[in-house]
Structures are given as C-alpha cells and as structure tokens.
Write a protein that holds these residues in place. Structure first.
Motif, PDB file in Angstrom:
ATOM      1  N   GLU A 176     -23.922 -33.873  -6.378  1.00  0.00           N
ATOM      2  CA  GLU A 176     -24.947 -33.107  -7.233  1.00  0.00           C
ATOM      3  C   GLU A 176     -24.609 -33.300  -8.592  1.00  0.00           C
ATOM      4  N   LYS A 177     -23.426 -33.112  -9.137  1.00  0.00           N
ATOM      5  CA  LYS A 177     -23.301 -33.202 -10.584  1.00  0.00           C
ATOM      6  C   LYS A 177     -23.593 -34.635 -11.302  1.00  0.00           C
ATOM      7  N   TYR A 178     -23.571 -35.702 -10.234  1.00  0.00           N
ATOM      8  CA  TYR A 178     -23.976 -36.917 -10.876  1.00  0.00           C
ATOM      9  C   TYR A 178     -25.198 -37.533 -10.298  1.00  0.00           C
TER      10      TYR A 178
ATOM     11  N   LEU B  13     -17.734 -43.255  -8.927  1.00  0.00           N
ATOM     12  CA  LEU B  13     -19.192 -42.770  -8.549  1.00  0.00           C
ATOM     13  C   LEU B  13     -20.082 -43.118  -9.937  1.00  0.00           C
ATOM     14  N   LYS B  14     -19.538 -43.015 -10.998  1.00  0.00           N
ATOM     15  CA  LYS B  14     -20.462 -43.197 -12.129  1.00  0.00           C
ATOM     16  C   LYS B  14     -21.373 -44.494 -12.326  1.00  0.00           C
ATOM     17  N   ALA B  15     -20.461 -45.293 -11.609  1.00  0.00           N
ATOM     18  CA  ALA B  15     -20.801 -46.817 -11.800  1.00  0.00           C
ATOM     19  C   ALA B  15     -21.623 -47.377 -10.651  1.00  0.00           C
ATOM     20  N   VAL B  16     -21.784 -46.720  -9.636  1.00  0.00           N
ATOM     21  CA  VAL B  16     -22.367 -47.121  -8.280  1.00  0.00           C
ATOM     22  C   VAL B  16     -23.799 -46.440  -8.046  1.00  0.00           C
ATOM     23  N   ASP B  17     -24.544 -47.238  -7.266  1.00  0.00           N
ATOM     24  CA  ASP B  17     -25.967 -46.490  -7.072  1.00  0.00           C
ATOM     25  C   ASP B  17     -25.656 -45.898  -5.579  1.00  0.00           C
ATOM     26  N   SER B  18     -24.933 -46.096  -4.714  1.00  0.00           N
ATOM     27  CA  SER B  18     -24.741 -45.694  -3.441  1.00  0.00           C
ATOM     28  C   SER B  18     -23.443 -45.394  -2.899  1.00  0.00           C
TER      29      SER B  18
ATOM     30  N   ARG C  12     -27.938 -28.525   2.425  1.00  0.00           N
ATOM     31  CA  ARG C  12     -26.444 -28.480   2.089  1.00  0.00           C
ATOM     32  C   ARG C  12     -25.842 -27.278   3.132  1.00  0.00           C
ATOM     33  N   ASP C  13     -26.560 -26.130   3.278  1.00  0.00           N
ATOM     34  CA  ASP C  13     -26.102 -25.051   4.055  1.00  0.00           C
ATOM     35  C   ASP C  13     -25.493 -25.325   5.637  1.00  0.00           C
ATOM     36  N   GLU C  14     -26.501 -26.080   5.917  1.00  0.00           N
ATOM     37  CA  GLU C  14     -26.385 -26.822   7.375  1.00  0.00           C
ATOM     38  C   GLU C  14     -25.124 -27.761   7.304  1.00  0.00           C
ATOM     39  N   ILE C  15     -25.232 -28.648   6.506  1.00  0.00           N
ATOM     40  CA  ILE C  15     -24.009 -29.451   6.318  1.00  0.00           C
ATOM     41  C   ILE C  15     -22.703 -28.766   6.259  1.00  0.00           C
ATOM     42  N   LEU C  16     -22.625 -27.687   5.410  1.00  0.00           N
ATOM     43  CA  LEU C  16     -21.249 -27.046   5.244  1.00  0.00           C
ATOM     44  C   LEU C  16     -20.847 -26.279   6.460  1.00  0.00           C
ATOM     45  N   LYS C  17     -21.863 -25.802   7.405  1.00  0.00           N
ATOM     46  CA  LYS C  17     -21.414 -25.186   8.632  1.00  0.00           C
ATOM     47  C   LYS C  17     -20.814 -26.277   9.689  1.00  0.00           C
ATOM     48  N   ASP C  18     -20.910 -27.391   9.585  1.00  0.00           N
ATOM     49  CA  ASP C  18     -20.591 -28.336  10.570  1.00  0.00           C
ATOM     50  C   ASP C  18     -18.933 -28.670  10.117  1.00  0.00           C
ATOM     51  N   THR C  19     -18.396 -28.811  11.409  1.00  0.00           N
ATOM     52  CA  THR C  19     -16.724 -29.164  11.087  1.00  0.00           C
ATOM     53  C   THR C  19     -16.307 -30.382  11.703  1.00  0.00           C
ATOM     54  N   ASP C  20     -17.299 -30.990  12.296  1.00  0.00           N
ATOM     55  CA  ASP C  20     -16.781 -32.367  12.897  1.00  0.00           C
ATOM     56  C   ASP C  20     -15.927 -33.235  12.199  1.00  0.00           C
ATOM     57  N   TYR C  21     -14.891 -33.799  12.717  1.00  0.00           N
ATOM     58  CA  TYR C  21     -13.990 -34.907  12.068  1.00  0.00           C
ATOM     59  C   TYR C  21     -14.914 -36.150  12.122  1.00  0.00           C
ATOM     60  N   ILE C  22     -15.692 -36.344  13.208  1.00  0.00           N
ATOM     61  CA  ILE C  22     -16.330 -37.541  13.426  1.00  0.00           C
ATOM     62  C   ILE C  22     -17.957 -37.291  12.561  1.00  0.00           C
ATOM     63  N   SER C  23     -17.524 -37.669  11.451  1.00  0.00           N
ATOM     64  CA  SER C  23     -19.008 -37.311  10.584  1.00  0.00           C
ATOM     65  C   SER C  23     -18.761 -38.067   9.008  1.00  0.00           C
ATOM     66  N   LEU C  24     -19.662 -38.161   8.410  1.00  0.00           N
ATOM     67  CA  LEU C  24     -19.704 -38.933   7.173  1.00  0.00           C
ATOM     68  C   LEU C  24     -20.923 -38.515   6.331  1.00  0.00           C
ATOM     69  N   ILE C  25     -20.567 -38.623   4.791  1.00  0.00           N
ATOM     70  CA  ILE C  25     -21.761 -38.383   4.025  1.00  0.00           C
ATOM     71  C   ILE C  25     -22.102 -39.582   3.210  1.00  0.00           C
ATOM     72  N   LEU C  26     -23.440 -39.960   3.181  1.00  0.00           N
ATOM     73  CA  LEU C  26     -24.198 -41.178   2.643  1.00  0.00           C
ATOM     74  C   LEU C  26     -24.601 -40.519   1.454  1.00  0.00           C
ATOM     75  N   GLY C  27     -24.636 -41.093   0.156  1.00  0.00           N
ATOM     76  CA  GLY C  27     -25.542 -40.736  -1.116  1.00  0.00           C
ATOM     77  C   GLY C  27     -26.056 -41.614  -1.788  1.00  0.00           C
ATOM     78  N   ARG C  28     -26.930 -41.549  -2.220  1.00  0.00           N
ATOM     79  CA  ARG C  28     -27.760 -42.478  -3.240  1.00  0.00           C
ATOM     80  C   ARG C  28     -28.194 -41.703  -4.636  1.00  0.00           C
ATOM     81  N   ARG C  29     -28.061 -42.581  -5.652  1.00  0.00           N
ATOM     82  CA  ARG C  29     -28.522 -41.988  -6.784  1.00  0.00           C
ATOM     83  C   ARG C  29     -30.010 -41.712  -6.908  1.00  0.00           C
ATOM     84  N   LYS C  30     -30.309 -40.737  -7.211  1.00  0.00           N
ATOM     85  CA  LYS C  30     -31.957 -40.298  -7.415  1.00  0.00           C
ATOM     86  C   LYS C  30     -32.471 -41.224  -8.254  1.00  0.00           C
ATOM     87  N   THR C  31     -33.686 -41.468  -8.051  1.00  0.00           N
ATOM     88  CA  THR C  31     -34.638 -42.512  -8.953  1.00  0.00           C
ATOM     89  C   THR C  31     -35.716 -41.543  -9.397  1.00  0.00           C
ATOM     90  N   GLU C  32     -36.236 -41.845 -10.402  1.00  0.00           N
ATOM     91  CA  GLU C  32     -37.390 -40.877 -10.887  1.00  0.00           C
ATOM     92  C   GLU C  32     -38.581 -40.894 -10.019  1.00  0.00           C
TER      93      GLU C  32
END
Ligand SMILES: C[S@@+](CC[C@H](N)C(=O)[O-])C[C@H]1O[C@@H](n2cnc3c(N)ncnc32)[C@H](O)[C@@H]1O
Length: 220
Positions: free
Chosen positions: A177-179, A154-159, A200-220
C-alpha cells in the motif's frame, strides 16, 4: 549409473503436470516424495499416477541443520536406488523456484547420481492466471521474493509476487500500500480449496501456508 529426475508437479491440479513429467513418473522404478508431518502436497497432486509405484516418503521436517538434512536424504536415495534404475522426486510447482530440490540435487550429484530436472507450472504463474492479473506486460519488470519484500527493489518494479506470506501478511500489505501497489491474495490455486481474495480484512484472516500475494503498481 543411477538417475534421478526432479519433477515439478505444478501448483495443485494434477492436470497441470507436464506430459514429460507424467511419462517419467510412469517409467520410474521408484518415486520419492517430500513429506512433512506425514503429509505430502506434491505426492497428493500426483496420487493418481503413483498408486501402483514404489513410493518412498522423505521427511523434510526432521531435526538437524539444513545441510545435514539434505546430505542424509541424498544418502537414503542413493541406498534405495540400484544401479541402472530411474527414480523421480516430486516437487511442488517448478524444481528451480524456491524448491528444496535445488539443495538436494547438490548432495545427490556429490554421490555420483545423475540428476535432471523437469520444469513445472509455477505457483505464481498459476495464481496470476486464476486471478486474471498479468505477471508482466511489455517493458515492465517483475520481482519474485519469499516472506519479506526489499523496499528498494519494490520501488524499481511494476509487478511483484511474494511467496510464503503466512507469517507476516499485514506488513507485506502495508508495504504494498505504501508504494502504491494493488494486490490479490491467492490460496491453494487450482485446488478445490482455492480462494482469490482482494479485500485486506479477508486476506488477513486466512492463515494457509499454500498461498501467495501478487501486487501490481496502480496506474492512473
Ligand atoms: C517452497 S515454495 C515452492 C514454490 C514452487 N516451487 C513454485 O514453483 O511455485 C512454497 C510456496 O509456494 C507457494 N505456492 C505453492 N503452491 C501454491 C498454490 N497452489 N497456491 C498458492 N501458492 C502456492 C506458496 O507461497 C508456498 O508458501
């Protein structure tokens, strides 16, 4: 010779099945669909195209070790398909991305069945489109994983995209969040039940298996 095509039926909306996949489904003598607890997501995606076909459900939730399971299912397919017939096996998204078909095809080949795969629209590409978040831009690198994130990678990627997040969403979000990654959760993309969540709160409430999370490194 028996031939089986592993067909990626895309993420949910039946219009995302490729024309090649559709034509092979229509031409097939037999349609095999993976099921678990009597339900088949892939079969449901293609339901309008297989109504008049001979459809055989393959129970992937059955007991036994993984390797045994694929060997048993391959033998079942071999017993059903006659020489000269064409079968199709429907699989969610793309057959080469975290798909059971990758394991099954090894067992089918051992039995002398000719196997070919047809690509499908992947869940993470569909989700990125629905969330309007680029998977990767020029010069960036992208990390695809399931369940757990390797922090060194994760440390080495942007997405990043994490599939199968239902078991440990809180720790995935903590790591992102940490990275310094912003994220979006996409559930059942391209289906009627689709949800695109950023909080975050809404995401944590959902429990569907058919789901994923996309992340992108924040830019200034
Ligand atoms: C066994 S993997 C299959 C991946 C699939 N072969 C692909 O190409 O995307 C199952 C995981 O894919 C993701 N997935 C599949 N369809 C999805 C959809 N419509 N919306 C969100 N995530 C989906 C979820 O993370 C789910 O847990």
């Amino acid at each position: 010779m028996k031939k089986l095509y592993g067909i990626g039926v895309g993420p949910g909306d039946s219009e995302y099945i490729t024309l090649k996949g559709y034509n092979l489904i229509r031409k097939a003598d037999m349609v095999f669909i993976p099921s678990s607890g009597g339900k088949s997501f892939a079969g449901n995606i293609a339901r309008d195209y297989i109504r008049d076909k001979q459809v055989l459900e393959l129970d992937f939730a059955m007991d036994g070790n993984e390797k045994q399971k694929y060997a048993i299912i391959a033998r079942f397919i071999d017993a059903k398909l006659k020489s000269g017939q064409i079968g199709v096996f429907l699989t969610l998204g793309d057959p080469m991305v975290y798909s059971t078909f990758c394991y099954l095809q090894k067992e089918l080949v051992k039995l002398g069945i000719q196997v070919e795969t047809v690509p499908g629209v992947t869940s993470f590409c569909a989700a990125a489109n629905r969330a309007k978040v680029p998977v990767a831009l020029k010069g960036e690198s992208f990390y695809l994983c399931d369940g757990n994130i390797d922090e060194e990678v994760l440390k080495a990627v942007d997405s990043v995209c994490i599939l199968k997040t239902y078991k440990n969403k809180a720790s995935i979000l903590d790591t992102l969040e940490k990275y310094g990654f912003e994220y979006v959760y996409v559930k059942r993309c391209t289906c009627d039940e689709e949800k695109v969540l950023f909080e975050r709160d809404e995401i944590l409430k959902d429990t569907d298996y058919i789901s994923l999370i996309l992340g992108r490194r924040k830019t200034e």
